[in-house]
Design a protein around this motif. Structure first.
Motif, PDB file in Angstrom:
ATOM      1  N   ILE A   1     -26.524   4.974  44.092  1.00  0.00           N
ATOM      2  CA  ILE A   1     -26.267   4.248  42.839  1.00  0.00           C
ATOM      3  C   ILE A   1     -24.855   4.526  42.342  1.00  0.00           C
ATOM      4  O   ILE A   1     -24.152   3.625  41.861  1.00  0.00           O
ATOM      5  N   VAL A   2     -24.404   5.765  42.465  1.00  0.00           N
ATOM      6  CA  VAL A   2     -23.045   6.110  42.047  1.00  0.00           C
ATOM      7  C   VAL A   2     -22.024   5.373  42.911  1.00  0.00           C
ATOM      8  O   VAL A   2     -21.034   4.828  42.396  1.00  0.00           O
ATOM      9  N   LEU A   3     -22.248   5.334  44.220  1.00  0.00           N
ATOM     10  CA  LEU A   3     -21.320   4.617  45.108  1.00  0.00           C
ATOM     11  C   LEU A   3     -21.238   3.145  44.733  1.00  0.00           C
ATOM     12  O   LEU A   3     -20.147   2.562  44.696  1.00  0.00           O
ATOM     13  N   ALA A   4     -22.392   2.538  44.464  1.00  0.00           N
ATOM     14  CA  ALA A   4     -22.402   1.123  44.086  1.00  0.00           C
ATOM     15  C   ALA A   4     -21.666   0.903  42.768  1.00  0.00           C
ATOM     16  O   ALA A   4     -20.925  -0.080  42.607  1.00  0.00           O
ATOM     17  N   THR A   5     -21.840   1.817  41.834  1.00  0.00           N
ATOM     18  CA  THR A   5     -21.170   1.696  40.534  1.00  0.00           C
ATOM     19  C   THR A   5     -19.661   1.841  40.676  1.00  0.00           C
ATOM     20  O   THR A   5     -18.887   1.084  40.075  1.00  0.00           O
ATOM     21  N   ILE A   6     -19.219   2.811  41.484  1.00  0.00           N
ATOM     22  CA  ILE A   6     -17.785   2.994  41.720  1.00  0.00           C
ATOM     23  C   ILE A   6     -17.198   1.760  42.395  1.00  0.00           C
ATOM     24  O   ILE A   6     -16.088   1.317  42.056  1.00  0.00           O
ATOM     25  N   LEU A   7     -17.938   1.188  43.340  1.00  0.00           N
ATOM     26  CA  LEU A   7     -17.468  -0.010  44.024  1.00  0.00           C
ATOM     27  C   LEU A   7     -17.221  -1.142  43.032  1.00  0.00           C
ATOM     28  O   LEU A   7     -16.150  -1.758  43.026  1.00  0.00           O
ATOM     29  N   VAL A   8     -18.203  -1.402  42.184  1.00  0.00           N
ATOM     30  CA  VAL A   8     -18.061  -2.468  41.190  1.00  0.00           C
ATOM     31  C   VAL A   8     -16.917  -2.164  40.228  1.00  0.00           C
ATOM     32  O   VAL A   8     -16.102  -3.029  39.896  1.00  0.00           O
ATOM     33  N   GLY A   9     -16.846  -0.913  39.767  1.00  0.00           N
ATOM     34  CA  GLY A   9     -15.781  -0.535  38.849  1.00  0.00           C
ATOM     35  C   GLY A   9     -14.397  -0.680  39.449  1.00  0.00           C
ATOM     36  O   GLY A   9     -13.460  -1.121  38.779  1.00  0.00           O
ATOM     37  N   THR A  10     -14.259  -0.335  40.727  1.00  0.00           N
ATOM     38  CA  THR A  10     -12.966  -0.455  41.401  1.00  0.00           C
ATOM     39  C   THR A  10     -12.536  -1.908  41.521  1.00  0.00           C
ATOM     40  O   THR A  10     -11.388  -2.265  41.220  1.00  0.00           O
ATOM     41  N   VAL A  11     -13.459  -2.761  41.968  1.00  0.00           N
ATOM     42  CA  VAL A  11     -13.137  -4.179  42.143  1.00  0.00           C
ATOM     43  C   VAL A  11     -12.815  -4.831  40.800  1.00  0.00           C
ATOM     44  O   VAL A  11     -11.836  -5.587  40.687  1.00  0.00           O
ATOM     45  N   LEU A  12     -13.593  -4.549  39.778  1.00  0.00           N
ATOM     46  CA  LEU A  12     -13.334  -5.143  38.467  1.00  0.00           C
ATOM     47  C   LEU A  12     -12.022  -4.639  37.883  1.00  0.00           C
ATOM     48  O   LEU A  12     -11.262  -5.402  37.267  1.00  0.00           O
ATOM     49  N   SER A  13     -11.732  -3.361  38.074  1.00  0.00           N
ATOM     50  CA  SER A  13     -10.502  -2.798  37.516  1.00  0.00           C
ATOM     51  C   SER A  13      -9.267  -3.444  38.120  1.00  0.00           C
ATOM     52  O   SER A  13      -8.335  -3.821  37.397  1.00  0.00           O
TER      53      SER A  13
ATOM     54  N   LEU B   1     -10.822   5.337  42.858  1.00  0.00           N
ATOM     55  CA  LEU B   1     -10.534   5.630  44.260  1.00  0.00           C
ATOM     56  C   LEU B   1     -10.368   7.132  44.502  1.00  0.00           C
ATOM     57  O   LEU B   1     -10.699   7.634  45.587  1.00  0.00           O
ATOM     58  N   MET B   2      -9.880   7.846  43.499  1.00  0.00           N
ATOM     59  CA  MET B   2      -9.647   9.282  43.658  1.00  0.00           C
ATOM     60  C   MET B   2     -10.945  10.083  43.728  1.00  0.00           C
ATOM     61  O   MET B   2     -10.921  11.280  44.023  1.00  0.00           O
ATOM     62  N   THR B   3     -12.091   9.454  43.455  1.00  0.00           N
ATOM     63  CA  THR B   3     -13.356  10.178  43.626  1.00  0.00           C
ATOM     64  C   THR B   3     -13.542  10.625  45.071  1.00  0.00           C
ATOM     65  O   THR B   3     -14.195  11.646  45.326  1.00  0.00           O
ATOM     66  N   ALA B   4     -12.979   9.873  46.015  1.00  0.00           N
ATOM     67  CA  ALA B   4     -13.146  10.231  47.432  1.00  0.00           C
ATOM     68  C   ALA B   4     -12.456  11.553  47.777  1.00  0.00           C
ATOM     69  O   ALA B   4     -13.110  12.477  48.281  1.00  0.00           O
ATOM     70  N   PRO B   5     -11.142  11.708  47.536  1.00  0.00           N
ATOM     71  CA  PRO B   5     -10.543  13.005  47.860  1.00  0.00           C
ATOM     72  C   PRO B   5     -11.074  14.149  47.015  1.00  0.00           C
ATOM     73  O   PRO B   5     -11.205  15.280  47.508  1.00  0.00           O
ATOM     74  N   LEU B   6     -11.411  13.876  45.754  1.00  0.00           N
ATOM     75  CA  LEU B   6     -11.941  14.951  44.910  1.00  0.00           C
ATOM     76  C   LEU B   6     -13.305  15.422  45.413  1.00  0.00           C
ATOM     77  O   LEU B   6     -13.620  16.619  45.349  1.00  0.00           O
ATOM     78  N   LEU B   7     -14.124  14.488  45.904  1.00  0.00           N
ATOM     79  CA  LEU B   7     -15.408  14.889  46.470  1.00  0.00           C
ATOM     80  C   LEU B   7     -15.200  15.776  47.690  1.00  0.00           C
ATOM     81  O   LEU B   7     -15.911  16.779  47.867  1.00  0.00           O
ATOM     82  N   ARG B   8     -14.230  15.435  48.526  1.00  0.00           N
ATOM     83  CA  ARG B   8     -13.956  16.273  49.704  1.00  0.00           C
ATOM     84  C   ARG B   8     -13.498  17.666  49.301  1.00  0.00           C
ATOM     85  O   ARG B   8     -13.839  18.662  49.943  1.00  0.00           O
ATOM     86  N   LEU B   9     -12.724  17.740  48.232  1.00  0.00           N
ATOM     87  CA  LEU B   9     -12.323  19.063  47.738  1.00  0.00           C
ATOM     88  C   LEU B   9     -13.543  19.869  47.302  1.00  0.00           C
ATOM     89  O   LEU B   9     -13.627  21.078  47.549  1.00  0.00           O
ATOM     90  N   GLU B  10     -14.488  19.198  46.676  1.00  0.00           N
ATOM     91  CA  GLU B  10     -15.699  19.909  46.243  1.00  0.00           C
ATOM     92  C   GLU B  10     -16.554  20.320  47.434  1.00  0.00           C
ATOM     93  O   GLU B  10     -17.253  21.336  47.375  1.00  0.00           O
ATOM     94  N   TRP B  11     -16.513  19.558  48.518  1.00  0.00           N
ATOM     95  CA  TRP B  11     -17.211  19.976  49.728  1.00  0.00           C
ATOM     96  C   TRP B  11     -16.712  21.334  50.212  1.00  0.00           C
ATOM     97  O   TRP B  11     -17.478  22.122  50.761  1.00  0.00           O
ATOM     98  N   GLY B  12     -15.419  21.580  50.024  1.00  0.00           N
ATOM     99  CA  GLY B  12     -14.854  22.843  50.488  1.00  0.00           C
ATOM    100  C   GLY B  12     -14.933  23.966  49.475  1.00  0.00           C
ATOM    101  O   GLY B  12     -15.013  25.144  49.858  1.00  0.00           O
TER     102      GLY B  12
END
Length: 408
Positions: A142-154, A181-192
């Motif tokens: 659900i979060v991925l879908a929301t980010i997708l919509v938010g990115t396209v609309l923005s 879009l920055m949620t992607a690299p920030l998520l990877r940082l949290e993985w580490g």
């Protein structure tokens, strides 16, 4: 001293964003290679295996072979173009700050088209993947879908703002787009990082923790950048406030009630609930404190436009728990989720969706202000308005190319 301090922070923020983007680009582009060709190099996996453990990475990969295999081509398109966006973002930022207009426009066209293509790949993946099969469960889907919509609309609203000669609004929407879009690299940082803070968590569990606050952090970062770039004390045609103190007080009351209910629910879920609640509340409290202080300082200094924007976002943040609590029941019944997953999904998308709403209201405020001025304009002056409007837009664009003192 204050001026030097602001300049230093502006430069640090710009350099940090650029370095994160440049560092993440090759990771994004190679992330899915092992799924297409086992044993192919993937920089992100190599780094994680050495910063956390090889088992941590292997366990995560094993659960993704099936879901990713059904949508591998769209995912590769999404990830490779996502890496390209990480490279285009700094070009967009620096060309704006350095006033390289032609480069900024040309790279902006490429950036927008790349966003649409990359998000199309993500949409195909989500459409082919059941929410429960997402990496982190249905809430993460659900979060991925929301980010997708938010990115396209923005990015779409950013284009419309540029066409409509609203450079300040164009700037806000594009910063919000890049925040998503920055949620992607920030998520990877949290993985580490999170496995060191919370030992024993799998990567899927780290995802569940991360989504509790990533939406609020990236939209807050976009707001900070927008406010730093906008030095205007007032905006022509914008008077008064759309959030008078009684409305702000009611938003606080509604938010407090909803937040209390959310806290009570999470506390009943044992250690997992406590962990997720802390991941949500601590960043939420920090963002709330900054917004509260900033709108108070702007009001005290007589900067009515800054006060209004800070206050609109503060109100949205207060109402985010209301949206989160209210969304839980529809999500639970429409997607067949259990109560805990539905509430986690509502909490994960609440702050991001309300920040998007606040940016929309800010845009409406500016557009309404222009309409007020046009209605008050005499008929004789209206006939000469096109040239004047062009000059005003150019002047505003120049004024809003902030941080130039900080990055030079």
């Amino acid at each position: 001293m204050n001026r030097l301090r602001k300049v230093a922070w502006g430069r640090v923020a710009t350099i940090t964003v650029v370095l994160v983007c440049l560092g993440y680009a090759p990771i994004a582009m190679t992330e899915l290679w092992p799924y297409a060709h086992p044993g192919a190099p993937a920089f992100g996996q190599w780094i994680l295996a050495r910063t956390v453990s090889p088992k941590y990475v292997a366990d995560a990969l094993a659960t993704r072979i099936g879901p990713y295999g059904r949508s591998l081509v769209p995912l590769i398109v999404h990830s490779v173009l996502g890496g390209l966006l990480m490279l285009l973002g700094p070009v967009q930022l620096l060309s704006a700050l350095r006033r390289r207009v032609r480069l900024h426009r040309a790279s902006g066209v490429v950036f927008a088209l790349t966003v649409y293509a990359s998000m199309a790949g993500a949409a195909l993946y989500l459409a082919r993947t059941a929410p429960a099969d997402a990496f982190g469960g249905a809430a993460f889907w659900i979060v991925l879908a929301t980010i997708l919509v938010g990115t396209v609309l923005s990015v779409s609203f950013g284009i419309l703002a540029a066409v409509g000669r609203f450079p300040d609004l164009h700037q806000r929407w594009m910063l919000l787009c890049y925040g998503f879009l920055m949620t992607a690299p920030l998520l990877r940082l949290e993985w580490g990082v999170l496995p060191w803070v919370l030992p024993g968590l799998s990567m899927a569990q780290v995802n569940q923790v991360a989504i509790m606050h990533l939406g609020s952090l990236v939209t807050f970062g976009a707001l900070l950048a927008s406010r730093a770039l906008d030095k205007r004390e007032r905006v022509p045609g914008v008077t008064g406030s759309w959030v008078p103190l009684p409305v702000l007080a009611l938003a606080h009351l509604a938010g407090a009630v909803a937040l209390a209910w959310i806290v009570r629910s999470y506390l009943g879920w044992g250690a997992t609930g406590h962990r997720l609640l802390a991941a949500y509340l601590l960043p939420y409290a920090a963002v709330y404190a900054v917004l509260l202080v900033r709108q108070w300082r702007a009001a005290r200094a007589g900067h009515t436009w800054a006060r209004e924007e800070w206050r609109l976002h503060l109100t949205a943040l207060c109402l985010a728990p209301v949206l989160s609590a209210g969304a839980a029941l529809p999500l639970q019944h429409s997607l067949g989720l259990d109560r805990q997953t539905a509430l986690c999904a509502g909490v994960a998308i609440g702050c991001g969706m309300l920040a998007f709403t606040a940016t929309t209201v800010v845009s409406l405020r500016v557009m309404y202000g222009r309409e007020v001025l046009e209605r008050a304009e005499p008929a004789a002056a209206r006939r000469t308005r096109p040239a004047a409007a062009t000059a005003t837009a150019t002047a505003t664009a120049t004024e809003l190319d902030g941080f130039h003192g900080g990055v030079r």
